[in-house]
Design a protein around this motif. Structure first.
Motif, PDB file in Angstrom:
ATOM      1  N   GLU A   1       0.836  -1.205   0.000  1.00 47.13           N
ATOM      2  CA  GLU A   1       0.000   0.000   0.000  1.00 47.13           C
ATOM      3  C   GLU A   1       0.874   1.259   0.000  1.00 47.13           C
ATOM      4  OE1 GLU A   1      -3.215   2.136   2.922  1.00 47.13           O
ATOM      5  OE2 GLU A   1      -3.321  -0.045   2.713  1.00 47.13           O
ATOM      6  N   ALA A   2       1.914   1.259   0.816  1.00 51.15           N
ATOM      7  CA  ALA A   2       2.826   2.405   0.864  1.00 51.15           C
ATOM      8  C   ALA A   2       3.565   2.560  -0.457  1.00 51.15           C
ATOM      9  CB  ALA A   2       3.814   2.235   2.019  1.00 51.15           C
ATOM     10  N   LEU A   3       3.950   1.445  -1.072  1.00 57.81           N
ATOM     11  CA  LEU A   3       4.625   1.499  -2.370  1.00 57.81           C
ATOM     12  C   LEU A   3       3.706   2.081  -3.436  1.00 57.81           C
ATOM     13  CD1 LEU A   3       7.162   0.795  -4.024  1.00 57.81           C
ATOM     14  CD2 LEU A   3       6.148  -1.459  -4.416  1.00 57.81           C
ATOM     15  N   THR A   4       2.453   1.695  -3.410  1.00 57.91           N
ATOM     16  CA  THR A   4       1.477   2.233  -4.356  1.00 57.91           C
ATOM     17  C   THR A   4       1.329   3.742  -4.184  1.00 57.91           C
ATOM     18  OG1 THR A   4       0.276   0.142  -4.382  1.00 57.91           O
ATOM     19  CG2 THR A   4      -0.919   2.078  -5.142  1.00 57.91           C
ATOM     20  N   GLU A   5       1.229   4.185  -2.955  1.00 57.71           N
ATOM     21  CA  GLU A   5       1.126   5.629  -2.699  1.00 57.71           C
ATOM     22  C   GLU A   5       2.401   6.348  -3.126  1.00 57.71           C
ATOM     23  OE1 GLU A   5       0.097   6.113   1.406  1.00 57.71           O
ATOM     24  OE2 GLU A   5      -1.704   4.874   1.208  1.00 57.71           O
ATOM     25  N   LEU A   6       3.532   5.771  -2.818  1.00 59.51           N
ATOM     26  CA  LEU A   6       4.822   6.376  -3.158  1.00 59.51           C
ATOM     27  C   LEU A   6       5.041   6.396  -4.664  1.00 59.51           C
ATOM     28  CD1 LEU A   6       7.480   7.491  -1.973  1.00 59.51           C
ATOM     29  CD2 LEU A   6       8.342   5.146  -2.034  1.00 59.51           C
ATOM     30  N   TYR A   7       4.682   5.327  -5.332  1.00 60.39           N
ATOM     31  CA  TYR A   7       4.872   5.235  -6.779  1.00 60.39           C
ATOM     32  C   TYR A   7       4.026   6.281  -7.489  1.00 60.39           C
ATOM     33  CZ  TYR A   7       5.212   3.112 -11.405  1.00 60.39           C
ATOM     34  OH  TYR A   7       5.441   2.874 -12.735  1.00 60.39           O
ATOM     35  N   GLY A   8       2.782   6.421  -7.098  1.00 66.31           N
ATOM     36  CA  GLY A   8       1.915   7.434  -7.697  1.00 66.31           C
ATOM     37  C   GLY A   8       2.451   8.832  -7.436  1.00 66.31           C
ATOM     38  N   GLU A   9       2.925   9.035  -6.237  1.00 68.19           N
ATOM     39  CA  GLU A   9       3.506  10.334  -5.861  1.00 68.19           C
ATOM     40  C   GLU A   9       4.753  10.637  -6.686  1.00 68.19           C
ATOM     41  OE1 GLU A   9       5.571  11.535  -1.821  1.00 68.19           O
ATOM     42  OE2 GLU A   9       3.487  10.889  -1.496  1.00 68.19           O
ATOM     43  N   ALA A  10       5.602   9.621  -6.883  1.00 67.12           N
ATOM     44  CA  ALA A  10       6.856   9.816  -7.612  1.00 67.12           C
ATOM     45  C   ALA A  10       6.617  10.174  -9.069  1.00 67.12           C
ATOM     46  CB  ALA A  10       7.706   8.551  -7.525  1.00 67.12           C
TER      47      ALA A  10
END
Length: 182
Positions: free
Chosen positions: A167-176
């Protein structure tokens, strides 16, 4: 079986012992692999395929079930300029291994890639909760090396932690990539 989501990963092989076991010459494996790719391309999506090449020839046969896709994506694994050449000329993607991002970027820089060509790079040991900056840098580096798909591996201590990391990776990836929340 896959409902049209099939991607076939292939490689030439580098161990002579594997070829000896199959009683197939090791020395012409590159040409044989190229002909195999053309034969697969002819057969995967056709019910009654035919093909005539240097090593393989077939006709008057039925393939059932055959692929749903009109063109099954073929991804070539490898770590040499030849594997990249084979992927660019005969396939739809390249899955390099054992190469640094710098090496991949340099190799890709010497090729003209077709639109839609996939480059699959790994990014293992990610910790988006504990070290989001390192995770973002690693993902950014994979993209700048040429990745169109990233095989991301997260560290986790439990199933729940794994799900939280994803979940954190998904949020981070979208943010990046400027599309947080999508």
């Amino acid at each position: 079986v896959s409902g049209g989501r099939l991607i076939l990963g292939l490689g030439v092989g580098t161990l002579q012992e594997e070829f000896d076991l199959l009683d197939v010459p090791f020395t012409d494996r590159g040409a044989r692999a190229d002909d195999s790719l053309a034969a697969l391309r002819a057969a995967l999506s056709e019910r009654v395929p035919s093909y005539r090449g240097m090593y393989f020839e077939f006709s008057d046969m039925v393939v059932e079930p055959n692929a749903v896709q009109p063109r099954v994506p073929l991804w070539i694994g490898g770590r040499t300029p030849r594997s990249l050449r084979r992927a660019c000329e005969l396939a739809d993607g390249w899955v390099p291994f054992g190469l640094s991002f710098d090496d991949v970027q340099a190799m890709l820089g010497r090729r003209q890639l077709q639109s839609g060509f996939e480059v699959v790079l790994p990014a293992a040991g990610l910790d988006p909760i504990g070290d989001p900056d390192r995770t973002r840098r690693r993902l950014d580096r994979a993209v700048s090396a040429g990745a169109t798909i990233i095989g991301a591996g997260v560290t986790a201590e439990s199933v729940d932690h794994y799900c939280e990391q994803l979940e954190a990776l998904t949020e981070l990836y979208g943010e990046a990539f400027g599309n947080a929340g999508e």
